[in-house]
Scaffold this active site. Structure first.
Site, short mmCIF file in Angstrom:
data_model
loop_
_atom_site.label_atom_id
_atom_site.label_comp_id
_atom_site.label_asym_id
_atom_site.label_seq_id
_atom_site.Cartn_x
_atom_site.Cartn_y
_atom_site.Cartn_z
N ASP A 47 0.55 -1.43 0.11
CA ASP A 47 -0.39 0.36 -0.56
C ASP A 47 0.78 1.21 0.06
O ASP A 47 0.52 2.15 -0.66
CB ASP A 47 -0.56 0.13 1.14
CG ASP A 47 -2.13 -0.89 0.65
OD1 ASP A 47 -2.77 -0.48 0.20
OD2 ASP A 47 -2.57 -0.77 2.30
N THR A 128 -7.38 -5.32 -0.25
CA THR A 128 -6.13 -5.76 0.63
C THR A 128 -6.13 -7.83 1.27
O THR A 128 -5.60 -8.30 1.04
CB THR A 128 -5.77 -5.19 1.57
OG1 THR A 128 -7.65 -4.95 2.43
CG2 THR A 128 -5.91 -3.48 1.46
P1 AMP Z 1 -14.81 -5.49 -2.34
O1 AMP Z 1 -15.29 -5.28 -3.70
O2 AMP Z 1 -14.95 -6.75 -1.84
O3 AMP Z 1 -12.96 -6.39 -2.11
O4 AMP Z 1 -14.81 -3.62 -2.02
C1 AMP Z 1 -13.67 -3.48 -1.73
C2 AMP Z 1 -12.96 -2.20 -1.70
O5 AMP Z 1 -14.45 -1.60 -0.78
C3 AMP Z 1 -12.88 -2.95 0.00
O6 AMP Z 1 -11.23 -2.16 -0.45
C4 AMP Z 1 -12.56 -1.98 1.15
O7 AMP Z 1 -12.50 -0.32 1.07
C5 AMP Z 1 -14.65 -1.40 0.77
N1 AMP Z 1 -16.01 -2.36 1.19
C6 AMP Z 1 -17.07 -2.78 0.05
N2 AMP Z 1 -17.73 -3.19 1.11
C7 AMP Z 1 -17.81 -2.91 2.26
C8 AMP Z 1 -18.55 -2.97 3.75
N3 AMP Z 1 -19.48 -3.63 4.27
N4 AMP Z 1 -17.69 -2.54 4.80
C9 AMP Z 1 -16.52 -1.79 4.20
N5 AMP Z 1 -15.52 -1.30 4.06
C10 AMP Z 1 -16.26 -2.20 2.85
#
Ligand code: AMP
Ligand code: MG
Length: 328
Positions: A47, A128
């Site tokens: 990061d 991440t």
């Molecule tokens: P993902 O597509 O599931 O990898 O999510 C992408 C990014 O969206 C993650 O890196 C988080 O920063 C954020 N994110 C998505 N949904 C949530 C959630 N329900 N709570 C916290 N962060 C989320």
């Protein structure tokens, strides 16, 4: 045609390519060994190294432009963070030569700006958790001007050059330009063969290929099941971390995914860097994006899309049926 003579487009392509290769090198060299050692997280190293690289590239190419990014150096300046800073600095020095840790911190902290009339937004490692599983993640960068996403690039080291998730993939780079289209190329340095991206033409809900977040807490699997039931799809959704999903949808290998409003965090809203790059890629490939109430995405509300509860991305054809099923 992708206009690589435009400085912003060339910057997005070159910077995201370099940054993604750096992220991949951290993942390859550090993920397995450091996870077991446990003194610092390789994802933290990646990061910070990526954000420093992008901060430094921006200083050279667009010194007046600001950066709104996910990281800052507060952790690196603690006793616990010192080892991560040194580790990240080593990776940055492999590319930029012998620069001081203070300089690297200044480049990272370029990313703490607030959104203004014109700025770039960066998620240095989006996904991440995927990064730590040796799975999908993305380096995501976009240029916003007057509340509109103008240029976006996604580097996806675990997609193949055609934007398909594949074991042993060599990486995909996607770039989108407002009003002009979206393209893919490989992550390989010097590859300048850009192929236009189009979302799928699928219209029959039975045939829809559903995508979803890998992390169940980002995905609401129950709602996902409901969409599958209403659509009558048989195949299980394809689970992917990060804006790699947006690239897969833009390339037509999937048709639909959504981010719910988390039940335990009803006021949670996605950050600009999680939305803007993938938004333009999907849109310029012919797809549609709204929040879960059917509203347009508003990029003028600070560092989050504060007016947009939940998000729905689709090839367009399935959007209304999905909205009906998911509406909050
Ligand atoms: P993902 O597509 O599931 O990898 O999510 C992408 C990014 O969206 C993650 O890196 C988080 O920063 C954020 N994110 C998505 N949904 C949530 C959630 N329900 N709570 C916290 N962060 C989320
Ligand atoms: Mg993210």
């Amino acid at each position: 045609m992708l206009d690589l003579s435009c400085p912003e487009i060339r910057f997005a392509v070159e910077t995201v390519r370099k940054a993604s290769l750096l992220a991949r090198s951290v993942q390859q060299k550090r993920v397995s060994s450091e996870l077991t050692k446990g003194d610092f997280s390789p994802v933290t190293v990646a990061d910070f190294a990526v954000q420093a690289l992008v901060g430094s590239a921006l200083e050279v190419s667009f010194p007046k432009d600001t950066l709104v990014a996910e990281e800052d150096t507060s952790f690196l300046k603690t006793n616990k963070g010192a080892a991560s800073l040194e580790e990240a600095a080593q990776f940055v020095r492999e590319i930029l030569g012998n620069v001081s840790s203070d300089q690297i911190c200044r480049w990272i902290d370029r990313g703490t700006a607030d959104p203004g009339r014109r700025f770039w937004t960066l998620d240095p490692i989006d996904g991440t958790k995927g990064f730590l599983r040796n799975d999908q993640y993305a380096v995501a960068l976009a240029l916003l001007e007057e509340g509109e996403v103008r240029v976006a690039a996604l580097g996806c080291p675990h997609l193949n050059a055609k934007c398909r998730p594949e074991k042993g993939a060599r990486g995909c780079l996607v770039v989108a330009v407002k009003g002009k289209g979206a393209w893919r190329t490989s992550l390989d340095e010097g590859d300048s063969s850009f192929v236009r991206l189009h979302v799928s033409e699928r219209k029959d809900p039975h045939e829809a290929i559903l995508l979803r977040s890998y992390e169940p807490s980002h995905a609401d699997p129950k709602k996902g099941d409901e969409v599958s039931r209403v659509f009558g799809t048989k195949a299980k959704p394809i689970a992917l971390d990060s804006q790699a999903k947006h690239a897969v949808l833009a390339a037509g290998h999937g048709d639909l995914f959504f981010y719910p409003v988390p039940k335990d965090k009803p006021h949670y809203r996605m950050c600009l860097w999680d939305v803007a790059p993938g938004y333009l890629v999907v849109r310029e490939a012919g797809g549609r994006i709204t929040d879960l109430q059917g509203g347009e995405i508003d990029f003028t509300q600070g560092k989050t899309v504060a007016r947009n509860p939940g998000l729905l991305y689709s090839n367009g054809h399935f959007h209304d049926l999905a909205l009906e099923t998911l509406r909050v």
